[in-house]
Motif scaffolding. Structure first.
Motif, PDB file in Angstrom:
ATOM      1  N   ASP A 235      14.240  -7.404  17.145  1.00 40.78           N
ATOM      2  CA  ASP A 235      13.956  -6.739  16.119  1.00 40.78           C
ATOM      3  C   ASP A 235      14.936  -6.201  15.035  1.00 40.78           C
ATOM      4  O   ASP A 235      15.840  -5.608  15.442  1.00 40.78           O
ATOM      5  CB  ASP A 235      13.340  -5.388  16.459  1.00 40.78           C
ATOM      6  CG  ASP A 235      12.422  -4.661  15.345  1.00 40.78           C
ATOM      7  OD1 ASP A 235      12.733  -4.870  14.254  1.00 40.78           O
ATOM      8  OD2 ASP A 235      11.602  -3.836  15.722  1.00 40.78           O
TER       9      ASP A 235
ATOM     10  N   GLY B  63       9.550  -8.438  13.399  1.00 40.94           N
ATOM     11  CA  GLY B  63      10.867  -8.025  13.428  1.00 40.94           C
ATOM     12  C   GLY B  63      11.954  -8.987  14.007  1.00 40.94           C
ATOM     13  O   GLY B  63      13.027  -9.102  13.873  1.00 40.94           O
TER      14      GLY B  63
ATOM     15  N   ASP C  83      10.199 -13.381  11.741  1.00 39.55           N
ATOM     16  CA  ASP C  83       8.981 -12.786  11.614  1.00 39.55           C
ATOM     17  C   ASP C  83       8.642 -11.478  11.414  1.00 39.55           C
ATOM     18  O   ASP C  83       9.078 -10.826  11.680  1.00 39.55           O
ATOM     19  CB  ASP C  83       8.573 -13.058  13.353  1.00 39.55           C
ATOM     20  CG  ASP C  83       6.921 -13.009  13.394  1.00 39.55           C
ATOM     21  OD1 ASP C  83       6.212 -12.032  12.950  1.00 39.55           O
ATOM     22  OD2 ASP C  83       6.412 -13.640  14.040  1.00 39.55           O
ATOM     23  N   GLU C  84       7.929 -11.381  10.206  1.00 39.28           N
ATOM     24  CA  GLU C  84       7.797 -10.147   9.724  1.00 39.28           C
ATOM     25  C   GLU C  84       6.760  -9.149  10.221  1.00 39.28           C
ATOM     26  O   GLU C  84       7.110  -8.084  10.128  1.00 39.28           O
ATOM     27  CB  GLU C  84       7.242 -10.343   8.348  1.00 39.28           C
ATOM     28  CG  GLU C  84       8.156 -10.726   7.165  1.00 39.28           C
ATOM     29  CD  GLU C  84       7.528 -11.054   5.751  1.00 39.28           C
ATOM     30  OE1 GLU C  84       6.988 -10.118   5.376  1.00 39.28           O
ATOM     31  OE2 GLU C  84       7.896 -12.338   5.181  1.00 39.28           O
TER      32      GLU C  84
ATOM     33  N   ASP D  74      11.439  -2.828   0.978  1.00 43.03           N
ATOM     34  CA  ASP D  74      11.576  -2.724   2.419  1.00 43.03           C
ATOM     35  C   ASP D  74      12.987  -2.358   2.769  1.00 43.03           C
ATOM     36  O   ASP D  74      13.984  -2.988   2.577  1.00 43.03           O
ATOM     37  CB  ASP D  74      11.142  -4.058   3.071  1.00 43.03           C
ATOM     38  CG  ASP D  74      11.390  -4.127   4.531  1.00 43.03           C
ATOM     39  OD1 ASP D  74      11.873  -3.231   4.915  1.00 43.03           O
ATOM     40  OD2 ASP D  74      10.481  -5.073   5.127  1.00 43.03           O
TER      41      ASP D  74
ATOM     42  N   ASP E 184       8.586 -13.447  -2.690  1.00 48.10           N
ATOM     43  CA  ASP E 184       9.085 -12.115  -2.679  1.00 48.10           C
ATOM     44  C   ASP E 184       7.956 -11.070  -3.272  1.00 48.10           C
ATOM     45  O   ASP E 184       7.484 -10.001  -2.796  1.00 48.10           O
ATOM     46  CB  ASP E 184      10.230 -11.724  -3.133  1.00 48.10           C
ATOM     47  CG  ASP E 184      11.601 -12.601  -2.276  1.00 48.10           C
ATOM     48  OD1 ASP E 184      11.422 -13.962  -2.552  1.00 48.10           O
ATOM     49  OD2 ASP E 184      12.040 -12.052  -1.529  1.00 48.10           O
TER      50      ASP E 184
ATOM     51  N   ARG F 224      15.195  -4.434  12.896  1.00 44.04           N
ATOM     52  CA  ARG F 224      15.418  -3.151  12.350  1.00 44.04           C
ATOM     53  C   ARG F 224      16.377  -2.398  13.544  1.00 44.04           C
ATOM     54  O   ARG F 224      16.887  -1.535  12.964  1.00 44.04           O
ATOM     55  CB  ARG F 224      14.056  -2.356  12.703  1.00 44.04           C
ATOM     56  CG  ARG F 224      13.179  -2.497  11.419  1.00 44.04           C
ATOM     57  CD  ARG F 224      11.752  -2.168  11.672  1.00 44.04           C
ATOM     58  NE  ARG F 224      10.958  -2.933  12.620  1.00 44.04           N
ATOM     59  CZ  ARG F 224       9.790  -3.089  12.745  1.00 44.04           C
ATOM     60  NH1 ARG F 224       9.103  -2.589  11.878  1.00 44.04           N
ATOM     61  NH2 ARG F 224       9.113  -3.893  13.516  1.00 44.04           N
TER      62      ARG F 224
ATOM     63  N   ARG G 257       4.861 -10.551  -1.535  1.00 43.21           N
ATOM     64  CA  ARG G 257       5.089  -9.854  -0.232  1.00 43.21           C
ATOM     65  C   ARG G 257       5.046  -8.380  -0.912  1.00 43.21           C
ATOM     66  O   ARG G 257       4.448  -7.440  -0.171  1.00 43.21           O
ATOM     67  CB  ARG G 257       6.320 -10.175   0.325  1.00 43.21           C
ATOM     68  CG  ARG G 257       6.607  -9.250   1.481  1.00 43.21           C
ATOM     69  CD  ARG G 257       8.202  -9.082   2.201  1.00 43.21           C
ATOM     70  NE  ARG G 257       8.416 -10.386   2.625  1.00 43.21           N
ATOM     71  CZ  ARG G 257       9.282 -11.479   2.291  1.00 43.21           C
ATOM     72  NH1 ARG G 257      10.088 -11.076   0.926  1.00 43.21           N
ATOM     73  NH2 ARG G 257       9.649 -12.482   2.903  1.00 43.21           N
TER      74      ARG G 257
ATOM     75  N   ARG H 187      15.437 -12.132   9.019  1.00 42.25           N
ATOM     76  CA  ARG H 187      14.044 -11.562   9.755  1.00 42.25           C
ATOM     77  C   ARG H 187      13.208 -13.055   9.894  1.00 42.25           C
ATOM     78  O   ARG H 187      13.345 -13.663   8.882  1.00 42.25           O
ATOM     79  CB  ARG H 187      13.368 -10.650   9.145  1.00 42.25           C
ATOM     80  CG  ARG H 187      12.174 -10.257   9.799  1.00 42.25           C
ATOM     81  CD  ARG H 187      11.442  -9.093   8.993  1.00 42.25           C
ATOM     82  NE  ARG H 187      11.423  -9.454   7.711  1.00 42.25           N
ATOM     83  CZ  ARG H 187      11.135  -8.395   6.615  1.00 42.25           C
ATOM     84  NH1 ARG H 187      10.914  -7.042   6.933  1.00 42.25           N
ATOM     85  NH2 ARG H 187      10.928  -8.576   5.379  1.00 42.25           N
TER      86      ARG H 187
ATOM     87  N   THR I 201      15.546  -4.888   4.330  1.00 45.01           N
ATOM     88  CA  THR I 201      16.195  -5.874   3.533  1.00 45.01           C
ATOM     89  C   THR I 201      16.698  -5.595   2.086  1.00 45.01           C
ATOM     90  O   THR I 201      17.062  -6.388   1.519  1.00 45.01           O
ATOM     91  CB  THR I 201      14.910  -7.176   3.320  1.00 45.01           C
ATOM     92  OG1 THR I 201      13.982  -6.489   2.806  1.00 45.01           O
ATOM     93  CG2 THR I 201      14.379  -7.772   4.524  1.00 45.01           C
TER      94      THR I 201
ATOM     95  N   ASN J  21      14.371 -11.638   3.417  1.00 44.47           N
ATOM     96  CA  ASN J  21      14.304 -11.672   4.769  1.00 44.47           C
ATOM     97  C   ASN J  21      15.842 -11.184   5.392  1.00 44.47           C
ATOM     98  O   ASN J  21      16.139 -11.324   6.628  1.00 44.47           O
ATOM     99  CB  ASN J  21      13.898 -12.680   5.592  1.00 44.47           C
ATOM    100  CG  ASN J  21      12.165 -12.563   5.597  1.00 44.47           C
ATOM    101  OD1 ASN J  21      11.563 -11.622   6.001  1.00 44.47           O
ATOM    102  ND2 ASN J  21      11.746 -13.898   5.396  1.00 44.47           N
TER     103      ASN J  21
END
Lengths: 758, 232
Positions: free
Chosen positions: A576, A467, A463-464, B200, B16, A578, B19, A461, B203, A448
């Motif tokens: 977010d 975001g 909350d996946e 991802d 991980d 991102r 995920r 992060r 990250t 994260n």
């Protein structure tokens, strides 16, 4: 040898007790006798001495920390869920999520035994976070050492870095940033400030207390051994002298594997809803856990010390009470839930033992071999320690220091001189690449990490799905704080605020870690008091409450105190991750701009990295904070991140524009051509606050300019990102980016070797 | 595609790995070290971390856990197994892969975005790559220095069983820059780098880890169509 029971203490009031050796002052010993109406037993003396030490009782700082109480308990995102006084503050970050974060010092143990001192510093702060019911999700560490080329730095630094990494990596916590600073004042007294951050759902928040007569007190985790005995009262409260290393056995030894099991086990216990009250065991071990749990509840507590599982069965009851063995937690559980409790502990192979229970009344009673060795009001142990109004004096030398400004220092006369000084500052130990340190930390685990060093802040992060994330930065500018403790603390706060903001996150709350010299020195107390007031003023102006903190006094070598070093840990929220903005230039042809206050301030050369690196000078006045501009900058950055207007953003702080420009170029692997309005030297090296270096697509220029103006800022385009591998300042100099990068990367490895040679 | 991810006490990258399995379209199944059931999964991942604290040799204790007895049996029968970092160490200790991982020559933990070359695509876990393809995957370890006797290394090279090799710098002193190897059958792969982190772009610096999971999906897909007589 017979045990000193309560009955014995009553019968033998004249016995001489080693209160001074345990760090108590004569009047403190007297007040213990007054509280008890008799002399303390040796066990009680052990408890009071550790709990009334500076480290545990905050006796010198309490009256000043109380002033934080006047701050609003509200962040820009809503009320604090828990604040000062809890094990760690808890901030609502939205969408039902809360974040808890706290920093703690482990300075003195890390000097004595760098690896274990630093490792157990990480472990301790992680347990504080865990005790709030949160899953620890990341670490940061702020480290300060003597000069990079000083002989002892080669002992202390690799050990501390290996300790931070060895423990944190094994817990599976990403290390997302921090600081590494070198200054002679930390030579015999390095600073190790570890920050931990945890995440929880609002409904999972837990506060420590022991309620309900008949409920069981359980000690779980590691067994209790002889390590760290007296650590809290002796190590943290007295300075080092020539025989420092002889105190080695007082430093705790960490077992990160046990801590990892403790984390997973505790989170599963929380999940099962069977913890009524919980407290981590840190400084002062069982003394602290039992007295804090008991005094926070509505009953008394009875503990049978014989039940504590020991690593070493020769330990005396006093030692068991004082032991700072790591990886232990205490909690209160209803009898009906014991079965489930032990089942979960067994799954994680964590030893758990009932050592007592909550009782009627308000006494904490501890038995040993069937006899009572402690009978106290727990509140007097945990919360009624001495409170000192220590004298404070503005140092006589303060005015001399302020008068010694940089005006008289020779400045570069030619482009060549300016280029040399640019290189010297950018590649100096404090500004150079810190990968040697941070590559020893796992920054990716848990998947994260949206930003980590060398970015301006770490970002996670939360909350996946949405975001939602948080950003964290730690900053202290000890040089400015030395020149003016009030303003220096304000500027440290502003820098942390700005570091969070430039990544696109909204700064919401702080934690602090206040590292100072001896509180018995009135000049240090003045610095401390000034710094607190500076933080209060800044937090009021910026709307960021203080959620908690830590004080470390007695940071000095011999008679020389460290420069006042108030560390600020700033938490930010980003909707977010991102949208985050990074520090490195991204594309050739992008415009480079400086954004800052519409009316440029003055000063910024006094106390600067330039003055330090080029002239070894510290004197004059720090620049003035500009809160309106800091807030405008934050709003601009948040909006610009949301609207994807920026290619990069980097805050201006130590080393000014020179360092920001160099780092953005190095991190992006792209050159820069700039032309500066005004004096090139002043423009490059002044460290005035509330500014950032941006790069963006030329098409975004107009919208960014009007956005900046709307927030009361000026945006001044100073150049372009290029694919030519050089940084050039029109009319002054150009330096090769390849050479600069190599030198910037090489400073620390050149001093310490590749990898950590052991 | 049901992929089991083992959690030993001290496993860290199990979250991980799960995920990454989910992100790439699989179903992640948590497997507990103390259980002897693999719950009928199609593949197993042994994740990174410090199993049992790794105070002894890395992976030396994990190899004796109840779940590993089943993993070893299943691997011999052809079940796809991927050992990442500590998982690689466990596979070597379990003798599912030859050789050993000792302390890195730089003698510190080292976290880096590492360039690799895919040397063999003839395994369950690398068939979606192209031979010689250059990828970048995160490494983070203190004991990743691959060592084996000369005969073993020669065998690995001759049989094209070196699957991944470090390029642009050897981070740990491994012989022949070996980053990952496979067993004779190509169903068991162990490597020090962490493909589960590179899935991802928010990250991780690259998404090159996805190829590992695509490879597994392809293999399982082909297996399914073979066993169903091509009627799928």
């Amino acid at each position: 040898m017979s045990v000193d029971t309560v009955a014995n203490a009553k019968a033998t009031p004249q016995v001489q007790q080693p209160w001074a050796e345990l760090g108590l002052k004569a009047d403190e010993y007297e007040s213990i006798k007054q509280i008890l109406g008799r002399r303390p037993t040796s066990c009680e003396l052990a408890m009071y001495s550790v709990m009334w030490s500076e480290h545990c009782s905050y006796k010198s700082s309490k009256v000043h920390l109380a002033r934080f109480g006047q701050l609003e308990k509200t962040t820009p995102r809503g009320p604090l869920l828990a604040g000062i006084g809890e094990q760690a503050g808890v901030v609502d970050v939205g969408q039902g999520w809360a974040v808890t974060f706290k920093a703690e010092s482990h300075n003195h143990p890390s000097y004595v035994e760098p690896y274990q001192g630093a490792a157990t510093g990480v472990g301790g702060i992680v347990r504080d976070i865990l005790a709030m019911g949160a899953r620890p999700v990341a670490s940061m560490d702020s480290l300060r050492f003597g000069k990079l080329d000083a002989p002892d730095t080669a002992r202390v630094l690799p050990g501390i870095v290996a300790g931070v990494g060895g423990y944190g990596n094994c817990l599976g916590l990403p290390n997302i940033g921090g600081e590494v600073v070198f200054d002679d004042c930390y030579y015999g007294n390095p600073l190790v400030n570890a920050l931990s951050v945890g995440v929880l759902r609002h409904e999972d928040l837990h506060l420590a207390f022991a309620r309900g007569t008949g409920n069981k007190v359980i000690l779980y985790g590691a067994t209790t051994g002889g390590d760290g005995i007296g650590g809290a009262s002796v190590l943290a409260s007295e300075t080092f002298d020539a025989d420092g290393p002889a105190k080695r056995p007082s430093v705790q030894v960490g077992d990160p594997f046990m801590e990892k099991l403790l984390i997973e086990c505790t989170l599963e216990l929380f999940q099962a809803g069977i913890i009524n009250g919980i407290q981590d065991l840190g400084a002062a071990g069982i003394s602290c856990a039992t007295s804090e749990l008991a005094s926070a509840g509505d009953g008394g507590m009875h503990i049978d010390l014989d039940l504590v599982p020991l690593r070493d069965n020769t330990l005396t009851p006093e030692e068991i009470l004082m032991s700072e063995s790591q990886e232990r937690m205490a909690c209160v559980v209803e009898p009906a839930n014991l079965g489930k409790f032990f089942e979960i502990c067994a799954k994680w192979e964590v030893l758990a033992t009932v050592i007592g229970e909550v009782t009627e009344g308000d006494r904490l009673i501890i038995d040993w071999h069937g006899e009572t060795v402690v009978d106290v009001d727990p509140h007097t142990v945990a919360h009624e320690g001495p409170v000192y109004q220590r004298p404070l004096t503005r140092p006589a030398w303060q005015d001399t220091l302020i008068a010694d400004s940089t005006d008289k220092l020779p400045r570069p006369q030619t482009g060549i001189e300016l280029a040399d000084q640019f290189l010297a500052v950018v590649t100096s130990p404090n500004q150079a690449d810190k990968s040697w340190v941070t590559d020893q930390y796992d920054r990716y685990v848990r998947g994260n990490t949206a930003l980590a060093q060398p970015q301006d802040s770490g970002m996670l992060r939360i909350d996946e799905a949405t975001g939602l994330g948080v950003a964290l930065a730690t900053d202290a500018n000890a040089r400015f704080t030395m020149l003016d403790p009030f303003v220096g603390a304000e500027l440290s706060l502003c820098e942390a605020y700005r570091n969070v903001a430039v990544t696109g996150a909204e700064p919401v709350a702080i934690t602090d870690c206040l590292n100072f010299g001896s509180p018995e020195d009135p000049e240090v107390m003045w610095q401390f008091s000034q710094a607190i007031d500076g933080l209060i003023k800044g937090c009021q102006a910026l709307g960021t409450p203080v959620t908690g903190g830590n004080v470390s006094f007695y940071n000095r070598t011999g008679e020389v105190n460290i420069m006042p070093t108030p560390l600020v840990g700033m938490l930010g929220v980003i909707d977010d991750v991102r949208q985050r903005v990074k520090a490195g230039f991204r594309a050739e042809g992008d415009l480079i701009a400086l954004v800052g206050p519409a009316t440029p301030g003055t000063g910024g050369i006094d106390g600067s990295a330039w003055a330090q690196v080029v002239h070894g000078h510290l004197g004059g006045k720090p620049p003035q904070p500009d809160y309106a501009a800091e807030q405008g900058l934050a709003k601009l950055m948040i909006q610009a991140a949301k609207d994807k207007l920026l290619a990069s953003a980097h805050d201006l702080s130590d080393g000014g524009l020179a360092v920001a420009l160099a780092e953005s170029a190095i991190l992006g692997g792209l050159g820069a051509q700039v032309a500066l309005a005004g004096d090139d030297f002043e423009e490059l090296f002044n460290e005035r606050p509330a500014r950032a270096l941006l790069s963006f697509d030329p098409e975004k220029r107009d919208v960014l300019t009007s956005l900046a103006n709307a927030h009361g800022l000026s945006l001044q385009v100073i150049g372009r990102v290029t694919s030519i591998e050089e940084i050039s300042v029109a009319g002054s100099f150009s330096v090769s980016l390849v050479d600069l990068t190599r030198a910037w990367r090489n400073t620390i490895p050149a001093a310490l070797g590749i990898g950590g040679q052991d | 595609m049901r992929v089991g991810v083992v959690t030993f006490p001290g496993s860290l990258d199990d979250v991980d790995a799960r995920r990454a399995v989910t992100l790439t379209g699989g179903e992640a199944v948590s497997l507990w070290h103390a259980s002897d059931s693999l719950q009928g999964v199609d593949a197993v991942i042994l994740p990174g971390g410090f199993s049992y604290g790794d105070y002894l040799r890395c992976g030396a204790i994990a190899r004796f856990s109840p779940v590993m007895a089943e993993v070893i049996k299943a691997a011999h029968a052809g079940l796809p197994v991927l050992g990442i970092c500590n998982g690689f160490q466990v596979l070597c200790e379990a003798h599912l892969l030859p050789g050993a991982l000792i302390r890195s020559d730089r003698r510190t933990f080292y976290c880096k975005d590492q360039d690799l070359r895919v040397e063999s695509t003839d395994t369950v876990w690398s068939n979606a790559f192209t031979p010689g393809q250059q990828i970048n995957i995160i490494i983070k370890h203190g004991e990743g220095n691959y060592q084996a006797d000369a005969e073993t290394v020669k065998m690995l090279e001759d049989e094209n069983r070196v699957v991944f090799r470090y390029i642009n710098g050897n981070p740990n002193g491994s012989l022949h820059d070996i980053a990952g190897i496979t067993n004779e059958r190509g169903n068991v792969v162990g490597l020090m780098p962490h493909p589960e982190h590179n899935v991802d772009p928010v990250t991780a610096p690259t998404r090159d880890g996805i190829g590992f999971f695509e490879s597994l999906a392809r293999y399982l897909g082909a297996l399914a169509s073979r066993t169903q007589g091509g009627t799928a």
